[in-house]
Design a protein around this motif. Sequence first.
Motif, PDB file in Angstrom:
ATOM      1  N   GLU A  78       0.644  -1.311   0.092  1.00  0.00           N
ATOM      2  CA  GLU A  78       0.060   0.031  -0.127  1.00  0.00           C
ATOM      3  C   GLU A  78       0.942   1.261  -0.712  1.00  0.00           C
ATOM      4  OE1 GLU A  78      -2.913   1.987   3.387  1.00  0.00           O
ATOM      5  OE2 GLU A  78      -4.226  -0.095   2.754  1.00  0.00           O
ATOM      6  N   LEU A  79       0.936   2.073  -1.397  1.00  0.00           N
ATOM      7  CA  LEU A  79       1.464   2.884  -1.363  1.00  0.00           C
ATOM      8  C   LEU A  79       1.116   4.698  -0.870  1.00  0.00           C
ATOM      9  CD1 LEU A  79       3.530   1.966  -4.127  1.00  0.00           C
ATOM     10  CD2 LEU A  79       4.334   1.932  -2.141  1.00  0.00           C
ATOM     11  N   THR A  80       1.670   5.674   0.147  1.00  0.00           N
ATOM     12  CA  THR A  80       0.807   7.006   0.029  1.00  0.00           C
ATOM     13  C   THR A  80       1.844   7.825  -1.001  1.00  0.00           C
ATOM     14  OG1 THR A  80      -0.132   6.400   1.990  1.00  0.00           O
ATOM     15  CG2 THR A  80      -0.409   8.399   1.237  1.00  0.00           C
ATOM     16  N   LEU A  81       0.900   7.842  -2.471  1.00  0.00           N
ATOM     17  CA  LEU A  81       1.216   8.807  -3.790  1.00  0.00           C
ATOM     18  C   LEU A  81       1.180  10.375  -2.990  1.00  0.00           C
ATOM     19  CD1 LEU A  81      -0.134   6.656  -6.797  1.00  0.00           C
ATOM     20  CD2 LEU A  81       2.705   6.264  -5.223  1.00  0.00           C
ATOM     21  N   VAL A  82       0.518  10.696  -3.062  1.00  0.00           N
ATOM     22  CA  VAL A  82      -0.033  12.009  -2.126  1.00  0.00           C
ATOM     23  C   VAL A  82      -0.537  12.276  -1.161  1.00  0.00           C
ATOM     24  CG1 VAL A  82      -0.693  14.457  -3.109  1.00  0.00           C
ATOM     25  CG2 VAL A  82       0.187  12.653  -4.465  1.00  0.00           C
ATOM     26  N   SER A  83      -0.230  13.205   0.002  1.00  0.00           N
ATOM     27  CA  SER A  83      -0.903  13.067   1.465  1.00  0.00           C
ATOM     28  C   SER A  83      -0.878  14.556   2.172  1.00  0.00           C
ATOM     29  CB  SER A  83       0.012  12.805   2.034  1.00  0.00           C
ATOM     30  OG  SER A  83      -1.247  12.636   3.976  1.00  0.00           O
ATOM     31  N   GLN A  84      -1.975  15.291   1.915  1.00  0.00           N
ATOM     32  CA  GLN A  84      -2.146  16.540   2.185  1.00  0.00           C
ATOM     33  C   GLN A  84      -3.110  16.747   3.292  1.00  0.00           C
ATOM     34  OE1 GLN A  84      -4.381  18.567  -1.090  1.00  0.00           O
ATOM     35  NE2 GLN A  84      -2.602  17.653  -2.833  1.00  0.00           N
ATOM     36  N   GLN A  85      -3.622  17.805   4.219  1.00  0.00           N
ATOM     37  CA  GLN A  85      -3.597  18.097   5.279  1.00  0.00           C
ATOM     38  C   GLN A  85      -4.806  19.204   4.621  1.00  0.00           C
ATOM     39  OE1 GLN A  85      -2.409  19.913   9.081  1.00  0.00           O
ATOM     40  NE2 GLN A  85      -4.024  21.139   9.202  1.00  0.00           N
ATOM     41  N   VAL A  86      -6.239  19.194   4.373  1.00  0.00           N
ATOM     42  CA  VAL A  86      -7.561  19.924   4.152  1.00  0.00           C
ATOM     43  C   VAL A  86      -8.300  20.704   5.022  1.00  0.00           C
ATOM     44  CG1 VAL A  86     -10.058  19.726   2.488  1.00  0.00           C
ATOM     45  CG2 VAL A  86      -7.891  17.971   2.438  1.00  0.00           C
ATOM     46  N   CYS A  87      -8.312  20.864   6.399  1.00  0.00           N
ATOM     47  CA  CYS A  87      -8.706  21.204   7.447  1.00  0.00           C
ATOM     48  C   CYS A  87      -7.508  21.057   9.335  1.00  0.00           C
ATOM     49  CB  CYS A  87      -9.681  20.802   6.836  1.00  0.00           C
ATOM     50  SG  CYS A  87     -10.987  21.872   8.756  1.00  0.00           S
ATOM     51  N   PRO A  88      -7.820  22.167   9.317  1.00  0.00           N
ATOM     52  CA  PRO A  88      -7.751  23.457   8.863  1.00  0.00           C
ATOM     53  C   PRO A  88      -6.346  23.719   7.521  1.00  0.00           C
ATOM     54  CG  PRO A  88      -6.746  22.817  11.288  1.00  0.00           C
ATOM     55  CD  PRO A  88      -6.933  21.646  10.605  1.00  0.00           C
ATOM     56  N   PRO A  89      -7.542  24.348   7.098  1.00  0.00           N
ATOM     57  CA  PRO A  89      -6.727  24.435   5.573  1.00  0.00           C
ATOM     58  C   PRO A  89      -5.384  25.243   5.343  1.00  0.00           C
ATOM     59  CG  PRO A  89      -8.975  25.901   5.751  1.00  0.00           C
ATOM     60  CD  PRO A  89      -8.452  25.281   7.309  1.00  0.00           C
ATOM     61  N   GLN A  90      -5.056  24.910   4.724  1.00  0.00           N
ATOM     62  CA  GLN A  90      -2.705  25.293   4.387  1.00  0.00           C
ATOM     63  C   GLN A  90      -3.498  26.308   3.786  1.00  0.00           C
ATOM     64  OE1 GLN A  90      -0.570  23.618   6.779  1.00  0.00           O
ATOM     65  NE2 GLN A  90      -2.774  22.844   7.608  1.00  0.00           N
ATOM     66  N   LYS A  91      -1.977  26.794   3.810  1.00  0.00           N
ATOM     67  CA  LYS A  91      -1.779  28.059   2.698  1.00  0.00           C
ATOM     68  C   LYS A  91      -1.009  27.580   1.511  1.00  0.00           C
ATOM     69  CE  LYS A  91      -0.891  31.992   6.355  1.00  0.00           C
ATOM     70  NZ  LYS A  91       0.076  32.948   7.164  1.00  0.00           N
ATOM     71  N   GLN A  92      -2.113  27.558   0.968  1.00  0.00           N
ATOM     72  CA  GLN A  92      -2.054  27.017  -0.574  1.00  0.00           C
ATOM     73  C   GLN A  92      -2.662  27.571  -1.260  1.00  0.00           C
ATOM     74  OE1 GLN A  92      -2.045  22.775  -0.669  1.00  0.00           O
ATOM     75  NE2 GLN A  92      -3.540  22.499   0.122  1.00  0.00           N
ATOM     76  N   ASP A  93      -1.860  27.495  -3.041  1.00  0.00           N
ATOM     77  CA  ASP A  93      -3.087  27.787  -4.107  1.00  0.00           C
ATOM     78  C   ASP A  93      -3.762  26.809  -4.972  1.00  0.00           C
ATOM     79  OD1 ASP A  93      -2.611  30.797  -3.554  1.00  0.00           O
ATOM     80  OD2 ASP A  93      -0.797  30.802  -4.765  1.00  0.00           O
ATOM     81  N   ILE A  94      -5.302  26.978  -4.407  1.00  0.00           N
ATOM     82  CA  ILE A  94      -5.937  26.040  -5.349  1.00  0.00           C
ATOM     83  C   ILE A  94      -6.780  26.486  -6.388  1.00  0.00           C
ATOM     84  CG2 ILE A  94      -7.271  24.185  -5.139  1.00  0.00           C
ATOM     85  CD1 ILE A  94      -6.529  23.607  -1.970  1.00  0.00           C
ATOM     86  N   GLN A  95      -6.600  25.738  -7.672  1.00  0.00           N
ATOM     87  CA  GLN A  95      -7.371  26.357  -9.530  1.00  0.00           C
ATOM     88  C   GLN A  95      -8.702  25.320  -8.881  1.00  0.00           C
ATOM     89  OE1 GLN A  95      -5.027  26.425 -12.876  1.00  0.00           O
ATOM     90  NE2 GLN A  95      -7.038  27.103 -14.026  1.00  0.00           N
ATOM     91  N   LEU A  96      -9.425  26.137  -8.573  1.00  0.00           N
ATOM     92  CA  LEU A  96     -11.225  25.290  -8.647  1.00  0.00           C
ATOM     93  C   LEU A  96     -11.809  25.221  -9.590  1.00  0.00           C
ATOM     94  CD1 LEU A  96     -12.556  27.181  -5.271  1.00  0.00           C
ATOM     95  CD2 LEU A  96     -11.282  25.213  -5.588  1.00  0.00           C
ATOM     96  N   THR A  97     -11.863  23.843  -9.973  1.00  0.00           N
ATOM     97  CA  THR A  97     -12.607  23.023 -11.087  1.00  0.00           C
ATOM     98  C   THR A  97     -13.961  24.221 -11.317  1.00  0.00           C
ATOM     99  OG1 THR A  97     -13.577  21.678 -10.806  1.00  0.00           O
ATOM    100  CG2 THR A  97     -11.704  21.626 -11.174  1.00  0.00           C
ATOM    101  N   LYS A  98     -15.206  23.857 -12.225  1.00  0.00           N
ATOM    102  CA  LYS A  98     -15.909  24.626 -11.641  1.00  0.00           C
ATOM    103  C   LYS A  98     -17.387  23.737 -11.132  1.00  0.00           C
ATOM    104  CE  LYS A  98     -16.203  27.130 -16.253  1.00  0.00           C
ATOM    105  NZ  LYS A  98     -17.003  26.702 -18.268  1.00  0.00           N
TER     106      LYS A  98
END
Length: 364
Positions: A78-98
């Motif tokens: 079991e390989l974790t390819l990507v890991s992010q903290q969503v809440c509380p929000p981190q300071k990162q620029d996210i380009q939202l989809t419609k």
Amino acid sequence: MVVNFKVFKKCSPNNMITLYMNRREFVDSVTQVEPIDGIIVLDDEYVRQNRKIFVQLVCNFRYGREDDEMIGLRFQKELTLVSQQVCPPQKQDIQLTKMQERLLKKLGSNAFPFVMQMPTSSPASVVLQQKASDETQPCGVQYFVKIFTGDSDCDRSHRRSTINLGIRKVQYAPTKQGLQPCTVVRKDFLLSPGELELEVTLDKQLYHHGDKISVNICVRNNSNKVVKKIKAMVQQGVDVVLFQNGQFRNTIAFMETSEGCPLNPGSSLQKVMYLVPTLVANCDRAGIAVEGDIKRKDTALASTTLIASQDARDAFGIIVSYAVKVKLFLGALGGELCAELPFILMHPKPSRKAQLETEGSVEA
């Protein structure tokens, strides 16, 4: 014009976390992969407690039968390819989809967006078919979007606050055809003059699932041997990269004929044989590579794996290829003459109009 979007929804066992995604298939165009995007909605209690919420992209690679596992021995990575903290929000620029913008307006302040980029070198979603009576986890490569709460991204203690949603990494057929496949093989015989020549040509290099493959065969018998039978087959090649000897082949469609035979010395024969490789004809066979399962019944044979180079093969991947093989049978003493031609078998890229026509409502 009113456009309906299809949204997949899944809740955690304690109903405190809800995941929304508008698709579960992400296209790999060899040089880049579509980003994985979605929305996480938290219960008011989790928001007040300022719980940490993590999202991960997990690759599950099973390379052995579950029944053969013993204590301390597992045939699974079991390989974790990507890991992010969503809440509380981190300071990162996210380009939202419609889709994310619409869902954020609809779901309110407890909704948090996320975007993950799948590595381009990650393997395609492929599993090996099991027998109908086998209910264990199949061998192959599967992907999951994992949402959970914890003190860190390594915390696995809150199982009732965990969501696992299966996704697939897919590849679609190129828009342009390649060179027409053609090969010529010859065989001479000890203490016998002349040689036997076999020429095989396919009508094109790229086929879509369900297409009929036309195999053009031309035999020129300049030897003193007799051709007794001709057999054409489609073989699926499976390469489990992790193992040095992990390559094997399955014949998924074949046709043999004695029409025009025996082909005597000095004679020639031209023939066209048609083959259609489908999963329906191989649904009860174990070991056939099929598309990664996301609990869909309309699965198909695994598509040809396109990679930028041989060095780009992931160690935890399965490479799928296809080839047409033609055999001439010359009897017990004469042996066989074989010719082989690789080809590409893939799904066509769906048009935007077709995608919109298949969109529906929210799915759990």
